[in-house]
Structure formats: C-alpha cells, structure tokens
Design a protein around this motif. Structure first.
Motif: not given
Length: 452
Positions: A93-98, A310-312, A324-326
C-alpha cells in the motif's frame, strides 16, 4: 561534545567503586554531541509533551508487538515464503513504510519493554536493573495520557508487572500467575476493538504471545518446505514456530478488519507493527530461542509503519526507496528506542529536549543511527556485538571476535576479521566501543535507580 553539567552531576560522583570517575569522564568526552546516550540533569527527568498546535484531531496510535518474530519470517522482507500474506498485502500500500534494518539491541522481552514503551536503552547487564528503575513518567503511557490520549495495553500473555505499573488507563491480559502462559492471540481482538468507543484519541499497545516457545498453534498445523531449506538444528520445532507466525498474520488481519468496522483505519491512525526480538533454531552454533546470542535471527526484526499521514513528512519521503513490487523501504539502522520519538513527531507533539533521557531518533525526520550496540541477555559482558551500516562485529566465548558483512552474508558464515589488518583493527575497535557503552550504561542505571 559533552555539556559541562555532566561533570559535576551526582551521577558522576557516586559511581561503583570499580569504575574510576576519571576514566568515565574521558569516556563521556569521547562521544560526539549526537551520540550522548543520556542527559541526566536530575531525578525528575520525564517526557513532558505539549499538545500539537494543529487543529486536526490527534490520530490514534496502534502499536502491535509480535512476540519473537524474526525479520526473515515476514513475507515482505523474505518473499521466498508466504507465511504472512496479509502483511505482504499491507506492505504494497502507498500508506505503508517498511523499516529495512530494525534491530533489538538486547533480544529479551523484558528489556525491550523499556526500549519500546519508554524509548530508553536498557542496561546491558544480566537481570532487570533498568526495568526496575524507570518510573511511569518516563514512558509513552503517561506522556500520551497527559496530552489527552486514552492509553491501553492488551496482551495474550500473562499480565506483565511493567504493564501494571506504567499507569495505562486500561490493561488486559491473562490472569494466570504462570508468566509463560499464553492465551490464543486472537483473544486480543475484541478487547482492543472495545477501546475505540470514546471520543478521546487512543494509544493502544498489543502484545501477542503464541510465537514464543513452546510455540502454541491454535488451529490446523501446516508443513512448510521453507523450514527445511534453512540450516536449522530442529526442523519440526522451526516448522511449529512458522505456523504461529502464520496464525499471527491472520490475527492481525482480523484485528484490522474489526477496527475498520469501528472506523479506525490508516486515515486516522498510525499502525506500527514490530517484534521485540527474533528467534533461533540452531542455525548458529546450536543456539535456540533468544537471549543467548546476537546473531541476526535473534536481533534483526520487522518494523512496519502504516498511515496515510506519513505522506506529509517530506524528509521521510525523500529517504524511501522502492522494490520491484512497489514496497516502500526506509533504509538505515533503526531500533526500538526510535518508536517513541517517531510517535511524538507523527502526532506533532513537542518535547522539552532538556528533559529527555533517550537517544532515539524520529524515523520521520532524523538520520538513521550510525551504529547500534548489541548484547545478549544472559552474558552481555561476554556475548555482544555492534553493527555499523552493513558491517557487524560480534564476540562470544565459542568463536571469539568476528566480523561480517550482513548485506551479503546475512547468515554470518564468512568471518572477515582476519582477512586484512584493517578488518582486524575494525573488529577490535567496534567491539571495544560496545563494551565501553555496556559498562557505562550499567553504572549509569544503578545511579539513576539511587536518585529516583
């Protein structure tokens, strides 16, 4: 790089007799300003937060703490298996950071309570010195409650004494006097969902238990070929453990779905998923469980942040890279002491920096750690290590001092310590630094205990 207030503070004048005051002063001076571990200015140190000035409602914080789940057991970090399909789904997801390289500095649950909930580096000594020393005013439960959060700690394990005295508004867990007893991890879901009926923002910590030995599997058990591809000493037990990790992933999915029914999702909540430490199954020198070594299987852990907000954070976005999987990964060394400052940064609460006792760094706006010291729980003076970027030095009674590049040799099979004079000297200096920090932390915590 050290403030003069350290030199005259009582903590410097009341050290153990076997640690010379002058030597410790010289050691303090050896740190740069960014490396000073504690800022002891008196016995009343605490986190004092100021509410965010933003008119936006304060977000909920859900900290899901998986017991003994090592990094390579989580699919987003190790796609060769499919143990955790829900975490894998979340990871894209675009809202996730590992967080790519998160470490447990001491692979022990009790010690990691202090790091996770209080942002403090635990003392590197056998026993629970710092755990006994820290008062609630130093920790997340009190700090967040003071600015309006409803705080809670739910666990499928027996109620921990730490949880009882950290002044959470609500604590739930197994009432059995047996400290190793575990309920089914799925039993945390309903008590957790019930907390979101108030108008206050919620800080919810959840700790699971089934992936701790003896690895209780509640439900059908599967056989994993992955268990046979590792150089483990006990394939059946490792397979049992992998089943508990799989079921833990199902519990997380059910929890997310239940919270979504309550309107709790990534738009109004920061979800943090991590583990207190990893687990070994004989991959290295017949080591099992955790606490006795600092091998990657014991100290390298997953850490995942999920929120639309998190995007902000511009600096965070600039530091991320994609696979590769985004999936979005945050590079650099991080530890559990970074969770508290990350949470404060995320909610926009200001901290009085003159009263902090931790050297954690917000993952949203700060650089990664240059190095992280690592200590075994059982013999931290003999079994310890240090990781700096991708280079890891370790020491133990069986092998002595060794050096590894854990990027290319995560299984720690190829010792580089004698491959060149430079590597030999690097191994020595890295281990000396960690051993010095160990001696200092033990002395310091003993004096903190005296002055609280």
């Amino acid at each position: 790089g050290i403030n003069a207030e350290y030199m005259g503070h009582p903590v410097m004048n009341n050290l153990r007799p076997n640690i010379h005051r002058r030597l410790l002063q010289d050691f303090f001076k050896s740190f740069s300003e960014t490396e000073v571990i504690y800022n002891i200015t008196g016995a009343t140190n605490r986190w004092k937060l100021e509410k965010p000035e933003d008119t936006e409602p304060m977000p909920n914080i859900v900290l899901f703490w998986m017991e003994a789940v090592r990094r390579d057991a989580v699919t987003p970090y190790n796609p060769v298996h499919t143990l955790t399909p829900f975490l894998d789904k979340l990871s894209k997801l675009s809202s996730t950071v590992l967080v790519n390289d998160a470490y447990a500095s001491i692979p022990d649950t009790v010690k990691q309570h202090l790091a996770i909930f209080c942002g403090l580096t635990p003392d590197a000594e056998f026993g629970f010195l710092s755990f006994e020393a820290v008062p609630p005013s130093y920790c997340l439960s009190r700090a967040l409650r003071d600015i309006g959060y409803k705080t809670s700690y739910i666990m499928s394990s027996s109620l921990h004494s730490f949880a009882k005295r950290m002044e959470f508004d609500f604590v739930w867990g197994d009432e059995s006097p047996n400290p190793t007893n575990c309920l089914s991890d799925s039993e945390v879901i309903e008590p957790a969902a019930g907390l979101f009926d108030s108008k206050k923002p919620v800080f919810l910590a959840i700790k699971t238990c089934n992936s701790h030995g003896p690895y209780q599997v509640y439900g059908p058990k599967e056989e994993y070929e992955y268990a046979k591809t590792r150089s483990v000493g006990d394939v059946p037990k490792f397979n049992q453990y992998l089943n508990t990790v799989r079921i833990g992933d199902q519990v997380i999915e059910k929890l997310f779905n239940r919270l979504a029914e309550k309107g709790i999702n990534s738009s109004n909540t920061l979800f943090i998923l991590t583990a207190d430490h990893g687990e070994e199954f004989g991959e290295n020198s017949n080591m099992y469980s955790h606490g006795a070594s600092v091998y990657q299987e014991a100290v390298h852990v997953p850490m995942i942040l999920i929120s639309d907000r998190l995007k902000k954070f511009t600096e965070l976005r600039q530091n991320l890279y994609r696979d590769k999987s985004g999936r979005q990964f945050l590079p650099g060394l991080r530890t559990h002491i970074d969770l508290a400052p990350t949470i404060f940064d995320f909610i926009g609460a200001r901290i009085d920096s003159r009263s902090t006792l931790h050297k954690g760094r917000s993952m949203l706006s700060s650089k990664a750690h240059e190095c992280v010291p690592l200590y075994s729980m059982h013999a931290p003076d003999a079994v310890f290590g240090r990781i700096c970027n991708n280079i890891k030095a370790t020491n133990d009674d069986m092998h002595g001092s060794r050096l590894f590049n854990v990027t290319t040799d995560d299984s720690e099979d190829h010792d580089l310590s004698h491959s060149s004079p430079e590597h030999k000297e690097l191994t020595k200096s890295m281990l000396q630094k960690s051993d010095d920090e160990r001696k200092w932390s033990v002395a310091l915590w003993k004096n903190v205990l005296q002055h609280i």
